[in-house]
Design a protein around this motif. Structure first.
Motif, short mmCIF file in Angstrom:
data_model
loop_
_atom_site.label_atom_id
_atom_site.label_comp_id
_atom_site.label_asym_id
_atom_site.label_seq_id
_atom_site.Cartn_x
_atom_site.Cartn_y
_atom_site.Cartn_z
N GLN A 164 0.87 -1.18 0.00
CA GLN A 164 0.00 0.00 0.00
C GLN A 164 0.90 1.23 0.00
OE1 GLN A 164 -3.32 0.11 -0.25
NE2 GLN A 164 -3.41 -2.11 -0.39
N ALA A 165 0.84 2.01 -1.07
CA ALA A 165 1.61 3.24 -1.11
C ALA A 165 1.11 4.18 -0.01
CB ALA A 165 1.48 3.90 -2.48
N PRO A 166 2.00 4.69 0.85
CA PRO A 166 1.55 5.47 2.01
C PRO A 166 1.31 6.94 1.72
CG PRO A 166 3.90 5.15 2.12
CD PRO A 166 3.43 4.42 0.89
N GLY A 167 1.55 7.40 0.50
CA GLY A 167 1.42 8.82 0.20
C GLY A 167 -0.01 9.32 0.34
N PRO A 168 -0.25 10.63 0.26
CA PRO A 168 0.76 11.65 -0.06
C PRO A 168 1.80 11.80 1.06
CG PRO A 168 -1.31 12.69 0.57
CD PRO A 168 -1.59 11.22 0.46
N TYR A 169 2.98 12.23 0.65
CA TYR A 169 4.13 12.25 1.55
C TYR A 169 4.32 13.64 2.15
CZ TYR A 169 5.40 7.76 -0.49
OH TYR A 169 5.40 6.46 -0.90
N ALA A 170 4.59 13.66 3.44
CA ALA A 170 4.98 14.91 4.07
C ALA A 170 6.34 15.36 3.56
CB ALA A 170 5.01 14.75 5.59
N LEU A 171 7.22 14.38 3.30
CA LEU A 171 8.58 14.67 2.85
C LEU A 171 8.94 13.79 1.67
CD1 LEU A 171 10.63 14.68 6.21
CD2 LEU A 171 9.98 16.68 4.85
N GLY A 172 9.60 14.39 0.69
CA GLY A 172 10.29 13.64 -0.35
C GLY A 172 11.75 13.99 -0.23
N ILE A 173 12.61 13.00 0.02
CA ILE A 173 14.04 13.23 0.26
C ILE A 173 14.82 12.48 -0.81
CG2 ILE A 173 15.94 12.98 1.90
CD1 ILE A 173 13.78 12.87 4.13
N ALA A 174 15.70 13.18 -1.50
CA ALA A 174 16.49 12.57 -2.56
C ALA A 174 17.95 12.91 -2.37
CB ALA A 174 16.01 13.05 -3.93
N ALA A 175 18.81 11.91 -2.54
CA ALA A 175 20.25 12.12 -2.43
C ALA A 175 20.89 12.08 -3.82
CB ALA A 175 20.88 11.02 -1.56
N GLY A 176 21.84 12.96 -4.05
CA GLY A 176 22.62 12.93 -5.27
C GLY A 176 21.78 13.01 -6.53
N HIS A 177 21.99 12.02 -7.42
CA HIS A 177 21.34 12.01 -8.72
C HIS A 177 19.84 11.75 -8.64
CE1 HIS A 177 23.88 12.74 -12.09
NE2 HIS A 177 23.26 11.91 -12.91
N ALA A 178 19.36 11.31 -7.49
CA ALA A 178 17.92 11.11 -7.34
C ALA A 178 17.16 12.43 -7.33
CB ALA A 178 17.63 10.35 -6.04
N ALA A 179 17.87 13.55 -7.16
CA ALA A 179 17.21 14.85 -7.02
C ALA A 179 16.35 15.20 -8.22
CB ALA A 179 18.27 15.94 -6.78
N GLY A 180 16.92 15.09 -9.42
CA GLY A 180 16.17 15.46 -10.62
C GLY A 180 14.95 14.60 -10.82
N TYR A 181 15.06 13.34 -10.47
CA TYR A 181 13.92 12.43 -10.61
C TYR A 181 12.81 12.76 -9.62
CZ TYR A 181 16.81 9.80 -13.83
OH TYR A 181 17.59 9.44 -14.91
N LEU A 182 13.18 13.11 -8.40
CA LEU A 182 12.17 13.50 -7.41
C LEU A 182 11.47 14.78 -7.83
CD1 LEU A 182 10.78 13.14 -4.66
CD2 LEU A 182 12.67 14.43 -3.65
N LEU A 183 12.23 15.76 -8.31
CA LEU A 183 11.63 17.02 -8.75
C LEU A 183 10.63 16.77 -9.88
CD1 LEU A 183 14.84 19.22 -8.81
CD2 LEU A 183 12.89 19.57 -7.29
N ALA A 184 11.02 15.95 -10.85
CA ALA A 184 10.14 15.67 -11.99
C ALA A 184 8.90 14.92 -11.54
CB ALA A 184 10.90 14.88 -13.05
N ALA A 185 9.06 13.99 -10.59
CA ALA A 185 7.91 13.24 -10.09
C ALA A 185 6.94 14.16 -9.34
CB ALA A 185 8.37 12.11 -9.18
N ALA A 186 7.49 15.10 -8.57
CA ALA A 186 6.63 16.04 -7.84
C ALA A 186 5.84 16.92 -8.81
CB ALA A 186 7.48 16.90 -6.91
N ALA A 187 6.46 17.26 -9.95
CA ALA A 187 5.75 18.06 -10.94
C ALA A 187 4.66 17.24 -11.64
CB ALA A 187 6.74 18.59 -11.98
N ARG A 188 4.93 15.95 -11.88
CA ARG A 188 3.94 15.10 -12.54
C ARG A 188 2.80 14.72 -11.62
NH1 ARG A 188 8.56 12.38 -14.05
NH2 ARG A 188 8.03 10.61 -12.70
N HIS A 189 3.05 14.73 -10.30
CA HIS A 189 2.07 14.28 -9.31
C HIS A 189 1.82 15.40 -8.30
CE1 HIS A 189 2.32 10.03 -10.67
NE2 HIS A 189 3.58 10.34 -10.89
N PRO A 190 1.11 16.44 -8.69
CA PRO A 190 0.84 17.55 -7.75
C PRO A 190 0.15 17.03 -6.49
CG PRO A 190 0.18 18.11 -9.99
CD PRO A 190 0.50 16.65 -10.00
N GLY A 191 0.62 17.51 -5.36
CA GLY A 191 0.04 17.10 -4.09
C GLY A 191 0.63 15.85 -3.50
N ALA A 192 1.55 15.20 -4.23
CA ALA A 192 2.15 13.96 -3.71
C ALA A 192 3.11 14.22 -2.56
CB ALA A 192 2.86 13.21 -4.83
N PHE A 193 3.69 15.44 -2.51
CA PHE A 193 4.67 15.78 -1.48
C PHE A 193 4.35 17.16 -0.91
CE2 PHE A 193 6.79 13.15 -4.68
CZ PHE A 193 7.32 12.14 -3.90
#
Length: 293
Positions: free
Chosen positions: A95-124
């Motif tokens: 069971q996906a627990p979102g929406p998430y209070a926090l999205g935390i990305a290290a290193g190269h994961a940063a760009g992917y998290l940013l893009a996911a947050a843009a594609r999924h408004p309200g997810a974080f």
């Protein structure tokens, strides 16, 4: 901590990946970095320190981790699709627990998290980027104009027989040790024989060379230019905090400084280098929790 298995179809292939859950409270998604030695295990010290305030979810990336790797096409589209699948509701035990209070990305994961947050408004509700990077090691060291050479090197490492030989040279003990001391950790004394053995266990997983070849040659870069990276910080994103390690290597540190100077993030200085979340989890956790205050 509980480890579950997420099963889904990615790039037309059935895939299973382990996901750690730890803690209670508003959910937080912790995305490890992408590198030859990165796994979800590197996020556990940080997740443990956030667990009193947040229910932390820590997955491995497709093609990475301290287990035999599934063979999937390793490209930005694949990793974007993985986050889409991770954020989607699933049946059964997962069971996906979102929406998430926090999205935390290290290193190269940063760009992917940013893009996911843009594609999924309200997810974080908030995004935290720990030592964010967007350009792989070879393009960073040798320049974008040599991308064709990097692509040939990637194909060579992916090739049967000779690829295994090239990969073993790339992840030999002296090279891994030098990499860790040069830019992964600020404290060179941290690179003990025990830690080296642990990281080399990651590099020796079946099919590990494919993830390394893709990352090192820039094949997993979510963008190709600084301008494209800055464009990911578009309207509609939740508040973004960047944790900028004082010991970040020169070129990567310059990109973090440019991001802060562009006014696109709130920047907080922390100790450590590119793996600050692993090396200095107390300071990183304090900065994350302090950003909410």
């Amino acid at each position: 901590m509980e480890t579950q298995t997420l099963s889904f179809t990615l790039a037309g292939r059935a895939l299973t990946l382990p996901v750690d859950r730890i803690g209670e409270g508003p959910p937080a998604l912790l995305l490890p970095a992408l590198s030859s030695i990165s796994t979800r295990e590197e996020m556990r010290p940080l997740a443990t320190r956030l667990a009193a305030r947040h229910a932390c979810l820590v997955p491995d990336w497709p093609g990475f981790g301290a287990q035999p790797r599934s063979r999937v096409p390793l490209a930005p589209d694949t990793l974007h699709a993985f986050l889409d699948a991770l954020l989607a509701p699933h049946g059964g035990a997962w069971q996906a627990p979102g929406p998430y209070a926090l999205g935390i990305a290290a290193g190269h994961a940063a760009g992917y998290l940013l893009a996911a947050a843009a594609r999924h408004p309200g997810a974080f509700s908030r995004l935290i980027l720990v030592a964010p990077t967007w350009r792989g090691p070879l393009p960073t060291a040798m320049g974008e104009e040599r991308r064709p050479l990097f692509e040939r090197l990637r194909r060579a490492v992916e090739a049967p027989v000779v690829g295994n030989l090239l990969y073993r040279i790339n992840v030999s003990t002296p090279i891994v040790s030098r990499m860790m001391q040069a830019h992964v950790y600020a404290d060179r004394a941290r690179v003990t024989p025990a830690l080296l053995a642990e990281k080399r266990r990651v590099t020796h997983q079946p099919r590990a060379r494919f993830g390394t070849a893709a990352f090192v040659t820039g094949g997993l870069d979510p963008v190709r230019t600084r301008a494209e990276f800055h464009a990911l910080f578009g309207p509609g994103l939740p508040p973004v905090t960047m944790l900028h390690p004082r010991g970040a290597p020169r070129r990567s540190g310059a990109e973090m400084t440019a991001l802060a100077e562009a006014g696109l993030v709130r920047s907080v200085a922390i100790p450590g280098a590119l793996a600050a979340h692993e090396e200095c989890p107390e300071a990183v956790a304090a900065a994350i929790l302090g950003a909410a205050a």
